[in-house]
Design a protein around this motif. Structure first.
Motif, PDB file in Angstrom:
ATOM      1  N   ALA A   1      -0.554  21.233 -26.407  1.00  0.00           N
ATOM      2  CA  ALA A   1      -0.079  22.695 -26.692  1.00  0.00           C
ATOM      3  C   ALA A   1      -1.194  23.660 -26.453  1.00  0.00           C
ATOM      4  N   ASN A   2      -2.183  23.140 -27.375  1.00  0.00           N
ATOM      5  CA  ASN A   2      -3.441  24.205 -27.304  1.00  0.00           C
ATOM      6  C   ASN A   2      -4.019  23.969 -25.873  1.00  0.00           C
ATOM      7  N   ARG A   3      -3.914  22.922 -25.292  1.00  0.00           N
ATOM      8  CA  ARG A   3      -4.716  22.860 -23.945  1.00  0.00           C
ATOM      9  C   ARG A   3      -3.978  23.652 -22.804  1.00  0.00           C
ATOM     10  N   VAL A   4      -2.771  23.683 -23.139  1.00  0.00           N
ATOM     11  CA  VAL A   4      -2.003  24.551 -22.080  1.00  0.00           C
ATOM     12  C   VAL A   4      -2.080  25.969 -22.177  1.00  0.00           C
ATOM     13  N   TYR A   5      -2.369  26.329 -23.513  1.00  0.00           N
ATOM     14  CA  TYR A   5      -2.559  27.802 -23.760  1.00  0.00           C
ATOM     15  C   TYR A   5      -3.905  28.246 -23.217  1.00  0.00           C
ATOM     16  N   GLN A   6      -4.791  27.339 -23.374  1.00  0.00           N
ATOM     17  CA  GLN A   6      -6.257  27.582 -22.739  1.00  0.00           C
ATOM     18  C   GLN A   6      -6.305  27.689 -21.314  1.00  0.00           C
TER      19      GLN A   6
END
Length: 427
Positions: free
Chosen positions: A104-109
């Motif tokens: 989820a954090n990588r997708v947001y980044q």
């Protein structure tokens, strides 16, 4: 195995054929064709998805209706056999899926990096949009293909009138209502439509999967919930003090997440991401890089966002309306009466919710592929020789990024279009 007798052209009549020999010959040919198919490592042919012929038609179901009915029967039988049970599988029990928090954090980044890259590339190769319809074109000169479907297009012979566009024309992020408690209160009613914030659906998906944004708090549980005759009961919130429940809406969301994901310091490093941090970081890193490197990074961010979102959608439900582009991230769709699509009168404005696909979460706008930016505009008579690609991919390819393998057939790079004066000579 017997073979088919050869035809003798010197004779007036062909030799009689045996039916068994013909069937065996066709079977051997089919077996040879299966062996000649490309292996799983080679990319298969992909063409542009065809839109719905009529807007009154419903979107196709990703999962067949028979499978959905069988799944509902199994759930109903399970509730009858065990009325009170603990939901153990996340995220249905209110807990996070540990392996998807980092995704989820990588997708947001990747989304932040994608928007920044598109804004920079759009300044060099500005996208164009039609004044009367939703058609988009990537290039310095708009195409001459007559596909305009706007008002009074018949008087213009379906000719587009181009004007300068922006990043919002290249990619579409539908918005979704933000859920504070996706399990305890999974639905937004009609009276809460103004008090509940609406954010891009892919951001809401990342928040429910473990992303922490201070502007959009969400409840994080440490114990699974119970299901009593199909209704969710959270005994953790009952035993806790009322003050803790009020603080969950403000600044103490990390206290609940801390016991499940680690200490607060580690959580702030891994999970908490300010909205503008990635953009400022990319601005400082990309200032000294050339256009090709920026396009490659932007294209990589696009694929990382898409692949990560697909992984999260396997666990977290995303619903869409069967007749309009409305999207809601959560176990159930909302009850806001805002649908204006076909047959909405019979539903009293409610949406016809069904399972969403990746194109519903991130709407790719397909544009015509331009091989030569300095060449003439795409002609209407040669439109069957042109390929298409998502606007993000087309912009990155024109900026210098290599063509992805999964889009080579869609862009029809193996087709050589004739010249304008050779159209009548081509069959």
């Amino acid at each position: 195995m017997s073979t088919i007798p050869e035809y003798d052209p010197l004779k007036t009549r062909p030799m009689p054929l045996n039916v068994h020999d013909v069937l065996m010959f066709l079977a051997s040919q089919a077996h040879g064709a299966e062996e000649a198919k490309p292996s799983g490592d080679e990319p298969l042919y992909a063409d542009v998805p065809k839109p719905r012929l009529k807007k009154s038609e419903r979107k196709p179901y990703p999962t067949p209706m028979k499978v959905l009915i069988a799944r509902a029967k199994e759930e109903r039988e399970a509730r009858k056999a065990q009325p009170c049970r603990v939901l153990r599988d996340p995220p249905d029990n209110g807990l996070l899926v540990p392996e998807l928090v980092e995704v989820a954090n990588r997708v947001y980044q990747a989304r932040c990096s994608l928007l920044f890259g598109l804004s920079k590339l759009g300044q060099l190769i500005p996208p164009l949009r039609c004044r009367h319809c939703s058609e988009v074109h990537v290039g310095h000169v708009g195409h001459e293909i007559r596909t305009c479907s706007g008002p009074k297009s018949g008087f213009r012979s379906a000719t587009h009138f181009w004007r300068k566009g922006g990043v919002q024309d290249l990619i579409f992020f539908p918005k979704s209502f933000h859920l504070y408690d996706r399990v305890g209160k999974p639905r937004i009613v009609h009276d809460e439509r103004y008090s509940t914030p609406r954010i891009p659906a892919i951001v809401e998906l990342c928040i429910q999967a473990g992303l922490h944004l201070e502007k959009y708090p969400t409840k994080r549980r440490t114990k699974p919930v119970y299901s009593i005759e199909g209704r969710i009961v959270d005994f953790e919130s009952v035993t806790e003090k009322d003050g803790l429940g009020r603080n969950l809406h403000s600044e103490n969301v990390d206290a609940v997440v801390e016991s499940n994901l680690g200490t607060k310091n580690e959580l702030m490093k891994k999970v908490s991401i300010p909205e503008n941090a990635t953009i400022h970081q990319d601005q400082s890193n990309d200032e000294g890089k050339n256009l090709r490197e920026l396009s490659i990074r932007t294209l990589d961010s696009w694929f990382e966002m898409i692949s990560g979102a697909k992984k999260m959608m396997e666990k977290y439900n995303v619903m869409t309306c069967g007749y309009c582009p409305e999207v809601q991230v959560g176990p159930k769709g909302h009850k806001v009466r805002m649908c204006k699509a076909s047959k909405h009168q019979s539903r009293d404005g409610l949406h016809a919710w069904q399972e969403a696909t990746m194109d519903d979460l991130v709407g790719p706008k397909y544009v015509w592929h331009v091989r030569d930016l300095n060449g003439p505009a795409l002609g209407n008579n040669l439109k069957r020789y042109y390929g298409k690609a998502p606007a993000v991919v087309e912009l990155c390819v024109q900026a210098g990024a290599p063509v992805p393998d999964q889009y080579r057939s869609m862009m029809r790079l193996d087709v050589v279009p004739p010249e304008r004066d050779e159209v009548d000579l081509v069959a």
